[in-house]
Enzyme design. Structure first.
Site, PDB file in Angstrom:
ATOM      1  N   GLU A  48       0.839  -1.202   0.000  1.00  0.00           N
ATOM      2  CA  GLU A  48       0.000   0.000   0.000  1.00  0.00           C
ATOM      3  C   GLU A  48       0.875   1.254   0.000  1.00  0.00           C
ATOM      4  O   GLU A  48       1.875   1.332   0.710  1.00  0.00           O
ATOM      5  CB  GLU A  48      -0.898  -0.006   1.238  1.00  0.00           C
ATOM      6  CG  GLU A  48      -1.836   1.189   1.317  1.00  0.00           C
ATOM      7  CD  GLU A  48      -2.747   1.130   2.533  1.00  0.00           C
ATOM      8  OE1 GLU A  48      -3.959   1.323   2.372  1.00  0.00           O
ATOM      9  OE2 GLU A  48      -2.238   0.888   3.654  1.00  0.00           O
ATOM     10  N   LYS A 131      -8.546   3.342  -2.760  1.00  0.00           N
ATOM     11  CA  LYS A 131      -9.109   2.786  -1.535  1.00  0.00           C
ATOM     12  C   LYS A 131     -10.467   3.426  -1.276  1.00  0.00           C
ATOM     13  O   LYS A 131     -10.600   4.650  -1.271  1.00  0.00           O
ATOM     14  CB  LYS A 131      -8.150   3.038  -0.371  1.00  0.00           C
ATOM     15  CG  LYS A 131      -8.508   2.313   0.922  1.00  0.00           C
ATOM     16  CD  LYS A 131      -7.377   2.497   1.930  1.00  0.00           C
ATOM     17  CE  LYS A 131      -7.617   1.728   3.210  1.00  0.00           C
ATOM     18  NZ  LYS A 131      -6.472   1.852   4.146  1.00  0.00           N
ATOM     19  N   CYS A 165      -5.119  -2.837   2.655  1.00  0.00           N
ATOM     20  CA  CYS A 165      -5.141  -2.761   4.116  1.00  0.00           C
ATOM     21  C   CYS A 165      -6.485  -3.192   4.707  1.00  0.00           C
ATOM     22  O   CYS A 165      -6.957  -4.291   4.455  1.00  0.00           O
ATOM     23  CB  CYS A 165      -4.757  -1.336   4.522  1.00  0.00           C
ATOM     24  SG  CYS A 165      -4.233  -1.128   6.232  1.00  0.00           S
TER      25      CYS A 165
END
Length: 366
Positions: A48, A131, A165
């Site tokens: 990430e 995200k 994540c």
């Protein structure tokens, strides 16, 4: 038609970036891409926001103090989609004939996004997915994605998806991904060393549990890739021992996991940099799905179902009068993707976007 007969090799990266230095981190990324290709891989996956690194300062100081010290530098080292840095990543994938999933901090105008670039072996950008919901204090740095960022992509070797994540804690997001018959999933993480051992939810064991469960629930291969926290990170982010304790050390847990939950490569130490390699045989998915397919024979859509809006949305839709306009609206470089231009009452034309028509679907019910 989804096929389950292919075999190929993948690579999962466990590494630290050159903190908040986009150029040097891209250099490191390109070098790793080349190494994975030399070892016969068709896919290499990065953590990430690997470029230019995860902003650990937001977890160890007040927002004002962190902004004063790091905000401008982080913004300047985040990547625009038309930057030479992104082009270097595309070129590296093409030159080494390998697909790449790499996490970047994407800069779009004044905002930043936690973005994963999906690049094919021809160096073409397959997807730029953001995200959907940054976690906790990440929202002081990054904006949100939208429904078009939840998707699975047809690659020559497999149907490929990716999440960042704690998106792996989002049950509905995961179910939407499973419904698209994902075969290989890239799970991109920072180094999870924060607040240990006082906050187990932020530690390696919790994140690894979520990652392994993704493989088991979705009957998919998972390529898990993480950053690591090293003494260099302490030197960069920390002013005192208290901050060093809060950030911790290590936090790496790169894995390659089969659809039955087993590790397919020997893990590295939590503070070690390196690359994991494993051979993938998609036929293993068919064996796993014989027991449980949560979007097929093991589902009950008459009782439980998911509403999934995969439409790409933007904050501005611009209307132009063709009668009174004295000039043509031309989208500026870096303008919002998908801003719509309306000529007259009935005509609507979408401006150029990095998203395909497929990602502009109407609300779907699964």
């Amino acid at each position: 038609m989804v096929e389950y007969t292919n075999t190929f090799k993948v690579a999962a990266v466990q590494a630290q970036p050159v903190w908040f230095d986009a150029a040097k981190t891209v250099d490191k990324t390109v070098s790793i891409i080349a190494e994975a290709a030399r070892n016969g891989c068709e896919l290499v996956a990065f953590p990430e926001v690997f470029i230019p690194g995860y902003p650990y300062h937001i977890w160890v100081d007040s927002p004002l103090a962190g902004m004063a010290k790091f905000a401008v530098r982080y913004h300047e080292n985040s990547l625009t989609m038309d930057s030479p840095h992104v082009q270097r990543l595309l070129d590296a994938a093409r030159d080494h004939n390998i697909a790449v999933v790499v996490g970047i901090s994407e800069r779009d105008g004044g905002s930043l996004y936690m973005t994963q670039l999906v690049i094919d072996a021809d160096g073409q950008l397959v997807a730029r997915r953001r995200k959907l919901k940054p976690t906790h204090v990440e929202r002081s740095v990054y904006g949100e994605g939208n429904g078009s960022d939840i998707s699975v992509y047809d690659m020559p070797f497999a149907r490929l998806g990716a999440l960042n994540c704690w998106e792996h804690f989002q049950t509905l997001t995961k179910y939407a991904m499973y419904s698209m018959h994902e075969q290989v999933h890239v799970a991109s993480w920072p180094g999870m060393s924060l607040y240990q051992p006082e906050v187990p939810a932020f530690g390696v064991d919790a994140q690894l549990t979520a990652t392994r469960m993704y493989a088991l629930e979705g009957q998919t291969f998972v390529v898990c890739t993480t950053q690591v926290v090293t003494p260099e990170a302490h030197e960069f982010f920390c002013d005192n021992d208290e901050q060093r304790k809060l950030i911790g050390r290590g936090g790496g847990f790169a894995r390659i996991i089969g659809p039955d939950g087993r590790d397919l490569a020997t893990p590295l130490a939590e503070d070690e940099e390196g690359i994991l390699y494993a051979d993938i045989d998609l036929s293993a998915i068919t064996l796993a799905k014989q027991a449980a397919d949560p979007v097929g024979h093991y589902s009950r859509p008459d009782v439980l179902s998911l509403n999934f809006n995969q439409r790409h949305t933007t904050p501005v839709n611009t209307a132009i009068s063709t009668i009174h306009a004295t000039h043509t609206l031309v989208p500026q470089s870096g303008a919002l993707d998908g801003v719509r231009e309306l000529n007259g009452a009935d005509e609507q034309r979408a401006l150029p976007s990095t998203h395909s028509d497929e990602t502009d679907r109407a609300t779907a019910s699964i």
